[in-house]
Design a protein around this motif. Structure first.
Motif, mmCIF file in Angstrom:
data_model
loop_
_atom_site.group_PDB
_atom_site.id
_atom_site.type_symbol
_atom_site.label_atom_id
_atom_site.label_comp_id
_atom_site.label_asym_id
_atom_site.label_seq_id
_atom_site.Cartn_x
_atom_site.Cartn_y
_atom_site.Cartn_z
ATOM 1 N N ALA A 1 0.745 -1.132 -0.031
ATOM 2 C CA ALA A 1 -0.208 -0.066 0.119
ATOM 3 C C ALA A 1 0.851 1.161 -0.054
ATOM 4 O O ALA A 1 0.287 2.248 -0.531
ATOM 5 C CB ALA A 1 -0.962 0.010 1.217
ATOM 6 N N ALA A 2 1.965 1.226 0.627
ATOM 7 C CA ALA A 2 3.062 2.433 0.690
ATOM 8 C C ALA A 2 3.490 2.500 -0.731
ATOM 9 O O ALA A 2 3.673 3.732 -0.975
ATOM 10 C CB ALA A 2 3.978 2.228 1.710
ATOM 11 N N GLY B 1 0.749 7.715 -1.971
ATOM 12 C CA GLY B 1 1.794 8.888 -1.782
ATOM 13 C C GLY B 1 1.413 9.745 -0.702
ATOM 14 O O GLY B 1 2.434 10.465 -0.226
ATOM 15 N N ARG B 2 0.119 9.874 -0.411
ATOM 16 C CA ARG B 2 0.060 11.059 0.845
ATOM 17 C C ARG B 2 -0.735 10.430 2.133
ATOM 18 O O ARG B 2 -0.408 10.920 2.949
ATOM 19 C CB ARG B 2 -1.135 11.973 0.129
ATOM 20 C CG ARG B 2 -0.623 12.764 -0.991
ATOM 21 C CD ARG B 2 -1.634 13.525 -1.571
ATOM 22 N NE ARG B 2 -2.733 13.047 -1.861
ATOM 23 C CZ ARG B 2 -3.489 12.270 -2.847
ATOM 24 N NH1 ARG B 2 -2.480 12.270 -3.752
ATOM 25 N NH2 ARG B 2 -4.469 11.836 -2.895
ATOM 26 N N ILE C 1 9.968 2.925 4.161
ATOM 27 C CA ILE C 1 9.428 2.738 2.400
ATOM 28 C C ILE C 1 8.071 3.520 2.314
ATOM 29 O O ILE C 1 8.114 4.073 1.142
ATOM 30 C CB ILE C 1 8.917 1.232 2.554
ATOM 31 C CG1 ILE C 1 10.177 0.343 2.421
ATOM 32 C CG2 ILE C 1 8.006 1.034 1.247
ATOM 33 C CD1 ILE C 1 9.926 -1.186 2.616
ATOM 34 N N SER C 2 7.359 3.839 3.293
ATOM 35 C CA SER C 2 6.153 4.780 3.119
ATOM 36 C C SER C 2 6.696 6.369 3.149
ATOM 37 O O SER C 2 5.681 7.053 3.010
ATOM 38 C CB SER C 2 5.298 4.468 4.329
ATOM 39 O OG SER C 2 5.863 4.944 5.369
ATOM 40 N N GLY C 3 7.750 6.642 3.409
ATOM 41 C CA GLY C 3 8.364 8.149 3.664
ATOM 42 C C GLY C 3 7.864 8.668 4.857
ATOM 43 O O GLY C 3 7.336 9.911 4.894
ATOM 44 N N GLY C 4 7.677 7.774 6.010
ATOM 45 C CA GLY C 4 7.215 8.528 7.266
ATOM 46 C C GLY C 4 5.722 8.673 7.471
ATOM 47 O O GLY C 4 5.051 9.717 7.821
ATOM 48 N N ARG D 1 10.269 8.445 16.841
ATOM 49 C CA ARG D 1 9.941 7.331 15.952
ATOM 50 C C ARG D 1 8.438 7.528 15.510
ATOM 51 O O ARG D 1 7.864 8.379 15.779
ATOM 52 C CB ARG D 1 9.753 6.172 17.190
ATOM 53 C CG ARG D 1 8.942 6.314 18.497
ATOM 54 C CD ARG D 1 8.384 5.098 19.178
ATOM 55 N NE ARG D 1 7.769 5.352 20.258
ATOM 56 C CZ ARG D 1 6.661 5.951 20.513
ATOM 57 N NH1 ARG D 1 6.009 6.017 19.475
ATOM 58 N NH2 ARG D 1 6.116 6.051 21.832
ATOM 59 N N LEU D 2 8.034 6.236 15.062
ATOM 60 C CA LEU D 2 6.724 6.331 14.156
ATOM 61 C C LEU D 2 5.485 6.339 15.425
ATOM 62 O O LEU D 2 5.877 5.648 16.632
ATOM 63 C CB LEU D 2 6.288 5.036 13.631
ATOM 64 C CG LEU D 2 6.674 3.647 14.039
ATOM 65 C CD1 LEU D 2 5.603 3.262 14.660
ATOM 66 C CD2 LEU D 2 6.974 2.969 12.879
#
Length: 297
Positions: free
Chosen positions: A60-61, A65-66, A94-97, A168-169
């Motif tokens: 999904a990542a 993109g948003r 991979i998802s850009g955060g 961190r996330l």
């Protein structure tokens, strides 16, 4: 309305046979976050297709993109903090955060015995979560971690280069009991509830609002005990498990009323299930998308 609307897409579709399109459509509709369940299988879906949460989110990542992405929720039932931290750090990169980790103590479903273990008691689940979450926090924020616990240990575990999101996330901690609420207050950037399961079958919407309000009050006290402002935590309601069940998705008006009553309690995000025909999450796709469009942004 400032309330954010998110969705949860169950991992039941082959990626190249409708899976990808659902995640992309969720982004087109403007959902804040698209989550998926982190189970090995789940309830009535046990005998049908069910794919892994983290590989699904990785795909999904790459297909979006948003929109933010996340689990709702991960648990210790079949995971270890060291390996989970490495996978989450990679997924965040991979998802850009764009990753949020929904996480809770787990339950007694299929996940609880799939590795051959006996189901843990409620106390053992709480004990394990008490170790799991703080260790995961350390593993995602420190360059190297060594910690020996009763249930989980890490020896010279490395987290390089670390998460894109700093420090961190974010953690969205699912909790209703006192120990879980203390963990949410200390480690969470958000708190998650599905309501009170004791009143799901026979309670009223008013009963549910009172029960959830009590949960929020107890979360506030847990925050006060450590000197934290409870307003710092987002408050997330995963719908489908209160007495209303799926009825808020019957019309835009029904959902607007439902959302407004819960926003008054302090919720900042409401999560609705992507429609699945002939299931407990069946709803009209056109109405679902109308609601998403109305609450967009």
């Amino acid at each position: 309305m400032s309330l954010r609307l998110s969705t949860v897409i169950l991992p039941i579709h082959r990626w190249h046979e409708g899976g990808r399109e659902r995640w992309q459509r969720a982004e087109e509709l403007g959902f804040h976050t698209a989550y998926t369940y982190d189970h090995l299988t789940w309830r009535t879906f046990r005998d049908g297709p069910w794919f892994g949460a983290l590989p699904t989110l990785t795909a999904a990542a790459g297909a979006t993109g948003r929109m933010r992405l996340g689990t709702l929720v991960t648990s210790p039932n079949f995971r270890h903090p060291v390996t989970l931290a490495k996978e989450l750090m990679s997924l965040d990169d991979i998802s850009g955060g764009r990753i949020t980790l929904g996480i809770g103590a787990g339950g007694t479903g299929f996940d609880a015995t799939a590795l051959g273990q006996d189901p843990w008691t409620p106390r053992e689940r709480a004990d394990r979560f008490d170790e799991f979450l703080p260790l995961l926090d350390r593993l995602l924020t420190e360059r190297e971690t060594t910690q020996r616990g009763t249930h989980y240990s890490a020896v010279d575990a490395r987290a390089l280069p670390g998460c894109v999101q700093r420090p961190r996330l974010p953690f969205a901690v699912a909790a209703t009991g006192p120990r879980g609420l203390r963990l949410a207050a200390r480690h969470g950037q958000a708190w998650v509830t599905t309501g009170d399961p004791k009143i799901f079958a026979e309670g009223t919407p008013e009963d549910s609002l009172k029960a959830i309000g009590d949960q929020i009050d107890r979360l506030g006290r847990a925050c006060a005990d450590i000197g934290r402002d409870p307003a710092e935590l987002d408050k997330i309601l995963l719908t489908g498990f209160t007495p209303e069940a799926n009825s808020p998705l019957e019309s835009l008006g029904a959902f607007t009323d439902f959302a407004g009553r819960h926003e008054e309690l302090g919720f900042t995000e409401i999560v609705v299930h992507w429609p699945i025909p002939d299931s407990e999450f069946a709803s009209d796709q056109r109405v679902f998308e109308q609601i998403a469009t109305e609450f967009k942004g």
